[in-house]
Design an enzyme around this catalytic site. Structure first.
Site, mmCIF file in Angstrom:
data_model
loop_
_atom_site.group_PDB
_atom_site.id
_atom_site.type_symbol
_atom_site.label_atom_id
_atom_site.label_comp_id
_atom_site.label_asym_id
_atom_site.label_seq_id
_atom_site.Cartn_x
_atom_site.Cartn_y
_atom_site.Cartn_z
ATOM 1 N N ARG A 1 0.839 -1.187 0.000
ATOM 2 C CA ARG A 1 0.000 0.000 0.000
ATOM 3 C C ARG A 1 0.885 1.252 0.000
ATOM 4 O O ARG A 1 1.989 1.241 0.517
ATOM 5 C CB ARG A 1 -0.904 0.011 1.234
ATOM 6 C CG ARG A 1 -2.072 -1.001 1.132
ATOM 7 C CD ARG A 1 -2.978 -0.941 2.335
ATOM 8 N NE ARG A 1 -2.325 -1.467 3.514
ATOM 9 C CZ ARG A 1 -1.813 -0.737 4.491
ATOM 10 N NH1 ARG A 1 -1.904 0.594 4.435
ATOM 11 N NH2 ARG A 1 -1.224 -1.291 5.520
ATOM 12 N N TYR B 1 -1.536 -3.421 -6.705
ATOM 13 C CA TYR B 1 -1.341 -4.126 -5.444
ATOM 14 C C TYR B 1 -2.636 -4.237 -4.625
ATOM 15 O O TYR B 1 -3.428 -3.295 -4.574
ATOM 16 C CB TYR B 1 -0.260 -3.442 -4.584
ATOM 17 C CG TYR B 1 -0.179 -4.062 -3.213
ATOM 18 C CD1 TYR B 1 0.455 -5.298 -3.040
ATOM 19 C CD2 TYR B 1 -0.799 -3.487 -2.120
ATOM 20 C CE1 TYR B 1 0.473 -5.904 -1.797
ATOM 21 C CE2 TYR B 1 -0.782 -4.088 -0.871
ATOM 22 C CZ TYR B 1 -0.144 -5.302 -0.716
ATOM 23 O OH TYR B 1 -0.146 -5.908 0.512
ATOM 24 N N LYS C 1 -9.494 -2.718 1.947
ATOM 25 C CA LYS C 1 -9.173 -1.589 2.825
ATOM 26 C C LYS C 1 -9.988 -0.343 2.452
ATOM 27 O O LYS C 1 -10.389 0.426 3.310
ATOM 28 C CB LYS C 1 -7.676 -1.278 2.751
ATOM 29 C CG LYS C 1 -6.762 -2.476 3.029
ATOM 30 C CD LYS C 1 -6.808 -2.943 4.460
ATOM 31 C CE LYS C 1 -5.712 -3.972 4.721
ATOM 32 N NZ LYS C 1 -5.763 -4.579 6.041
ATOM 33 N N HIS D 1 -10.285 -2.820 11.823
ATOM 34 C CA HIS D 1 -9.192 -3.594 11.233
ATOM 35 C C HIS D 1 -8.882 -4.758 12.176
ATOM 36 O O HIS D 1 -7.855 -4.778 12.838
ATOM 37 C CB HIS D 1 -7.975 -2.666 11.089
ATOM 38 C CG HIS D 1 -6.866 -3.205 10.259
ATOM 39 N ND1 HIS D 1 -5.574 -2.740 10.347
ATOM 40 C CD2 HIS D 1 -6.841 -4.157 9.298
ATOM 41 C CE1 HIS D 1 -4.802 -3.387 9.493
ATOM 42 N NE2 HIS D 1 -5.543 -4.247 8.840
ATOM 43 N N SER E 1 -1.014 -3.763 10.015
ATOM 44 C CA SER E 1 -0.657 -4.681 8.939
ATOM 45 C C SER E 1 0.688 -5.336 9.229
ATOM 46 O O SER E 1 1.619 -4.673 9.689
ATOM 47 C CB SER E 1 -0.587 -3.925 7.615
ATOM 48 O OG SER E 1 -1.881 -3.508 7.257
ATOM 49 N N CYS F 1 1.411 -7.492 11.517
ATOM 50 C CA CYS F 1 1.702 -7.666 12.947
ATOM 51 C C CYS F 1 0.968 -8.852 13.558
ATOM 52 O O CYS F 1 0.858 -8.952 14.779
ATOM 53 C CB CYS F 1 1.380 -6.401 13.716
ATOM 54 S SG CYS F 1 2.484 -5.038 13.306
ATOM 55 N N ASP G 1 -8.931 -10.129 8.968
ATOM 56 C CA ASP G 1 -8.472 -8.764 8.680
ATOM 57 C C ASP G 1 -9.477 -7.666 9.046
ATOM 58 O O ASP G 1 -9.077 -6.609 9.505
ATOM 59 C CB ASP G 1 -8.125 -8.660 7.187
ATOM 60 C CG ASP G 1 -7.260 -7.430 6.863
ATOM 61 O OD1 ASP G 1 -6.319 -7.151 7.625
ATOM 62 O OD2 ASP G 1 -7.540 -6.754 5.857
ATOM 63 N N ARG H 1 2.445 -12.108 -0.970
ATOM 64 C CA ARG H 1 1.115 -12.448 -0.449
ATOM 65 C C ARG H 1 0.543 -13.706 -1.076
ATOM 66 O O ARG H 1 0.874 -14.057 -2.205
ATOM 67 C CB ARG H 1 0.153 -11.293 -0.752
ATOM 68 C CG ARG H 1 0.507 -9.975 -0.064
ATOM 69 C CD ARG H 1 -0.067 -9.907 1.315
ATOM 70 N NE ARG H 1 0.409 -8.754 2.059
ATOM 71 C CZ ARG H 1 -0.196 -8.295 3.158
ATOM 72 N NH1 ARG H 1 -1.282 -8.874 3.620
ATOM 73 N NH2 ARG H 1 0.309 -7.268 3.815
HETATM 74 P P1 GDP Z 1 -1.272 -9.420 9.406
HETATM 75 O O1 GDP Z 1 -0.815 -8.616 8.229
HETATM 76 O O2 GDP Z 1 -1.627 -8.539 10.585
HETATM 77 O O3 GDP Z 1 -2.352 -10.378 9.071
HETATM 78 O O4 GDP Z 1 -0.002 -10.263 9.923
HETATM 79 P P2 GDP Z 1 0.384 -11.810 9.688
HETATM 80 O O5 GDP Z 1 -0.406 -12.736 10.561
HETATM 81 O O6 GDP Z 1 0.370 -12.099 8.243
HETATM 82 O O7 GDP Z 1 1.874 -11.800 10.238
HETATM 83 C C1 GDP Z 1 2.852 -10.918 9.763
HETATM 84 C C2 GDP Z 1 4.206 -11.433 10.109
HETATM 85 O O8 GDP Z 1 4.350 -11.550 11.538
HETATM 86 C C3 GDP Z 1 4.496 -12.822 9.552
HETATM 87 O O9 GDP Z 1 5.813 -12.867 9.078
HETATM 88 C C4 GDP Z 1 4.309 -13.735 10.740
HETATM 89 O O10 GDP Z 1 5.095 -14.896 10.640
HETATM 90 C C5 GDP Z 1 4.740 -12.864 11.903
HETATM 91 N N1 GDP Z 1 4.039 -13.238 13.159
HETATM 92 C C6 GDP Z 1 2.701 -13.427 13.316
HETATM 93 N N2 GDP Z 1 2.389 -13.800 14.585
HETATM 94 C C7 GDP Z 1 3.577 -13.843 15.259
HETATM 95 C C8 GDP Z 1 3.932 -14.180 16.622
HETATM 96 O O11 GDP Z 1 3.103 -14.506 17.470
HETATM 97 N N3 GDP Z 1 5.257 -14.086 16.934
HETATM 98 C C9 GDP Z 1 6.203 -13.714 16.010
HETATM 99 N N4 GDP Z 1 7.456 -13.661 16.417
HETATM 100 N N5 GDP Z 1 5.900 -13.421 14.720
HETATM 101 C C10 GDP Z 1 4.612 -13.480 14.351
HETATM 102 P P1 PGA Z 2 -2.658 -6.578 5.881
HETATM 103 O O1 PGA Z 2 -3.144 -5.665 4.673
HETATM 104 O O2 PGA Z 2 -1.176 -6.428 5.925
HETATM 105 O O3 PGA Z 2 -3.342 -5.931 7.062
HETATM 106 O O4 PGA Z 2 -3.057 -7.994 5.658
HETATM 107 C C1 PGA Z 2 -3.235 -6.043 3.368
HETATM 108 C C2 PGA Z 2 -2.790 -4.936 2.457
HETATM 109 O O5 PGA Z 2 -1.708 -4.364 2.692
HETATM 110 O O6 PGA Z 2 -3.501 -4.674 1.501
HETATM 111 MN MN MN Z 3 -3.326 -10.466 7.255
#
Ligand code: GDP
Ligand code: PGA
Ligand code: MN
Length: 613
Positions: free
Chosen positions: A88, A229, A238, A258, A280, A282, A305, A396
């Site tokens: 983004r 993207y 979003k 979110h 995002s 996290c 999400d 992704r």
């Molecule tokens: P989203 O974008 O908020 O959905 O985040 P994701 O679930 O896709 O996670 C983003 C990144 O954080 C990935 O590389 C995961 O492996 C990492 N991650 C997610 N949960 C944890 C956790 O509990 N501990 C650690 N160390 N990394 C995590």
């Molecule tokens: P996300 O967002 O990282 O919260 O999954 C998706 C996006 O960047 O479009």
């Molecule tokens: Mn996600």
């Protein structure tokens, strides 16, 4: 009005035109006719949502060299984006409304007419040589009282196929729409083709200064130009389900957040529903699909999400997931960290910016197995010795939610699930403990408003190392942030006794060696268990300056391989460190001007008092 239909008759396939004529929705006809006239595509196509449509469009992209058919995975395809179009672009994301003060200090504001002028020039003739696709989509189960219909017009086949997975698309949406209202979403990759020119296998997009991700919050419409993207181009996600919906929700008294949604069932069969907001990249997708490591506790995924939540007739807050797929971060996803995500994208999925291996599969850093040789996300030969990452850190997968093995049986229930717990959080390598419980709703709103996180790869241009990301909505709240905080206070007042309990978590504290202390992923279930037991009044907690916290013995740590010292580190309050946050928070609050709610100021004052005593 009649003129619009007449005009469309001249540029559409007869059977598709007939659908529009039968529906006779004048706003829709006008939207399509205006877009065709402005963008001058070679062809106009109304999507029906069928598998055949998906297959045909995808096959076209494989033929053109835009997509790779992954032989090792059933019905899966890989795309390589332009290296400049991988996330983004917050600096090119705009909120257009009459008064700048309505957009507030956290948004890029432009006067609507001015932005329209600029963008009309860009859109003019922008679809030459391309097909204009009209995608009818529903955010939320079709027919649910919480759902909303949108129409995305796009010149990107990648967008059409991704929207097929991420939303409910096609004829059934037309039926549900009838004469009703919808959110018009206009998208172009911003790269017209000259006579005889083709993309030549290259991802089409416009240079960054021509990218615009625009939200007209009063008219409730979206114009996106120049990027292919996900978050910039799949406009249901979003743009509609968060930015436009945030404005609708404020006006109509509900919440567009979110947040992931999950169901946790305890050994006695009691169900808890949790909604959690992290910025995002996290950990939303990971937490949503968590495999519990605590005996007898089971997690099911409702959404990863976005949550739309309304109070029901019993005064209970109920949440739906408006999406129907996952657009997840690939790197770091493997059978140990997130087996459910791995299974979700085994088939019928789209991958973007990964390594394509010699046996025609995808691979990414910290994924399953090893890749000795392949083609990296930039299209170059890659080996582990290359010295660069093979997959982009924001690579992704797009996967249907229904393929998630632990998808909740009620994930499409139009009534939604009742929310018991809210969680906020972010990535902080220092200071912020594993888990804190808010003392009451207002304190919880303060926690959400002051949430902060370290930079990730999900937004190209977020700037500073640690940024305040209130409720993980900084890039998504399309009106004044302080009004949004007031909305949270108002919702708490409305919900009263039924308001969910609020917690704050941080899975990301690091030791001196820079390694994560808490094992995270499945082990996060131990923290969730404590939260549920707090809701039930069964688990202990003690008061600290920053909220209620568990002692070691209050958490189920059976089988967790951490020393006492390490546990103490992530369960203690660094009073001096928290004192240093206060001026930063106050400064941040000051940027809100006179809209800042007094209730919020009261919270930081009280925190200061507690930290002193
Ligand atoms: P989203 O974008 O908020 O959905 O985040 P994701 O679930 O896709 O996670 C983003 C990144 O954080 C990935 O590389 C995961 O492996 C990492 N991650 C997610 N949960 C944890 C956790 O509990 N501990 C650690 N160390 N990394 C995590
Ligand atoms: P996300 O967002 O990282 O919260 O999954 C998706 C996006 O960047 O479009
Ligand atoms: Mn996600």
């Amino acid at each position: 009005m009649g003129n619009d239909l007449e005009y469309l008759k001249g540029c559409m396939r007869p059977e598709q035109y007939e659908k529009l004529a039968a529906l006779n929705n004048s706003k829709l006809n006008e939207f399509i006719a205006d877009s065709v006239q402005l963008c001058t595509p070679d062809d106009v196509y109304l999507c029906d949502g069928s598998k055949n449509e998906y297959d045909t469009i995808m096959a076209g992209m494989v033929n053109e060299g835009l997509a790779t058919d992954l032989k090792a995975r059933e019905n899966c395809f890989h795309f390589r984006s332009d290296p400049s179009d991988v996330a983004r672009v917050e600096g090119r994301t705009y909120i257009a409304c009459e008064n700048e003060s309505d957009a507030g200090p956290t948004n890029n504001w432009i006067y609507p007419d001015k932005l329209k002028g600029t963008m009309r020039d860009l859109y003019s003739g922008c679809m030459k040589g391309r097909t204009l696709y009209v995608i009818p989509f529903s955010m939320g189960p079709i027919g649910s009282p919480i759902s909303k219909i949108g129409f995305e017009i796009t010149d990107s086949g990648y967008v059409v196929c991704n929207m097929h997975i991420m939303t409910r698309v096609g004829d059934k949406v037309l039926e549900a729409l009838g004469q009703g209202d919808f959110v018009p979403c206009l998208h172009s990759v911003g790269k017209p083709l000259a006579e005889g020119e083709s993309d030549n296998g290259m991802w089409p997009c416009a240079p960054v200064e021509k990218k615009y991700i625009s939200h007209f919050t009063e008219e409730q419409k979206i114009w996106s130009f120049g990027s292919g993207y996900g978050g910039n181009a799949l406009l249901g996600k979003k743009c509609l389900a968060l930015r436009i919906a945030s404005v609708m929700a404020k006006k109509e008294g509900w919440m567009a957040e979110h947040m992931l949604i999950l169901r946790l069932t305890n050994p006695e069969g009691k169900k808890f529903h949790i909604a959690a907001a992290f910025p995002s990249a996290c950990g939303k997708t990971n937490l949503a699909m968590l495999q519990s490591t605590v005996e007898g506790w089971k997690v099911e995924c409702v959404g990863d999400d976005i949550a739309w939540m309304k109070m029901d007739d019993n005064g209970q807050l109920r949440a739906i997931n408006p999406e129907s797929g996952f657009f997840g971060v690939a790197p770091g996803t493997n059978s140990k960290t997130n087996p459910m995500a791995v299974k979700s994208c085994e088939k019928n999925s789209i991958f973007t910016n990964c390594v394509v291996t010699d046996d025609s599969d995808v691979w990414w850093e910290d994924g399953d197995g090893e890749c000795k040789h392949g083609i990296d996300w930039k299209g170059r030969e890659w080996t582990p010795e290359s010295g660069e990452k093979g997959a982009h850190p924001n690579a992704r997968f797009t996967a249907p939610a229904a393929q998630c093995p632990n998808v909740c049986p009620d994930w499409e229930d139009p009534a939604g699930v009742p929310i018991d717990i809210f969680i906020f959080g972010g990535r902080r390598s220092e200071l912020v403990p594993l888990v804190t419980e808010a003392m009451d709703w207002d304190h919880g709103v303060y926690m959400g408003a002051t949430a902060a996180s370290e930079k990730t790869a999900a937004a190209l241009d977020s700037g500073v190392a640690i940024r305040r990301d209130p409720f993980a909505m900084l890039p998504f709240c399309a009106y004044h942030m302080a009004d949004y905080w007031q909305h949270w206070f108002d919702m708490g007042d409305k919900l009263g006794e039924n308001a969910p309990k609020i917690f704050y978590v941080n899975w990301f504290q690091k030791n001196e060696k820079g390694k994560f202390i808490w094992p995270g992923f499945g082990e996060n279930s131990r923290v969730l268990k404590w939260m549920c037991e707090r809701v039930d009044g069964k688990a202990g907690a003690y008061d600290t300056a920053i909220g209620k916290m568990p002692k070691k013995e209050d958490l189920d740590l059976n089988g967790i391989d951490l020393t006492d010292e390490e546990m103490d580190k992530i369960l203690s309050v660094d009073t001096e460190g928290w004192k240093k946050e206060l001026p930063i928070v106050r400064e941040f609050f000051e940027t809100m001007g006179d809209k800042l709610p007094d209730r919020m100021v009261a919270q930081v004052d009280r925190l200061e008092q507690r930290l002193k005593s």
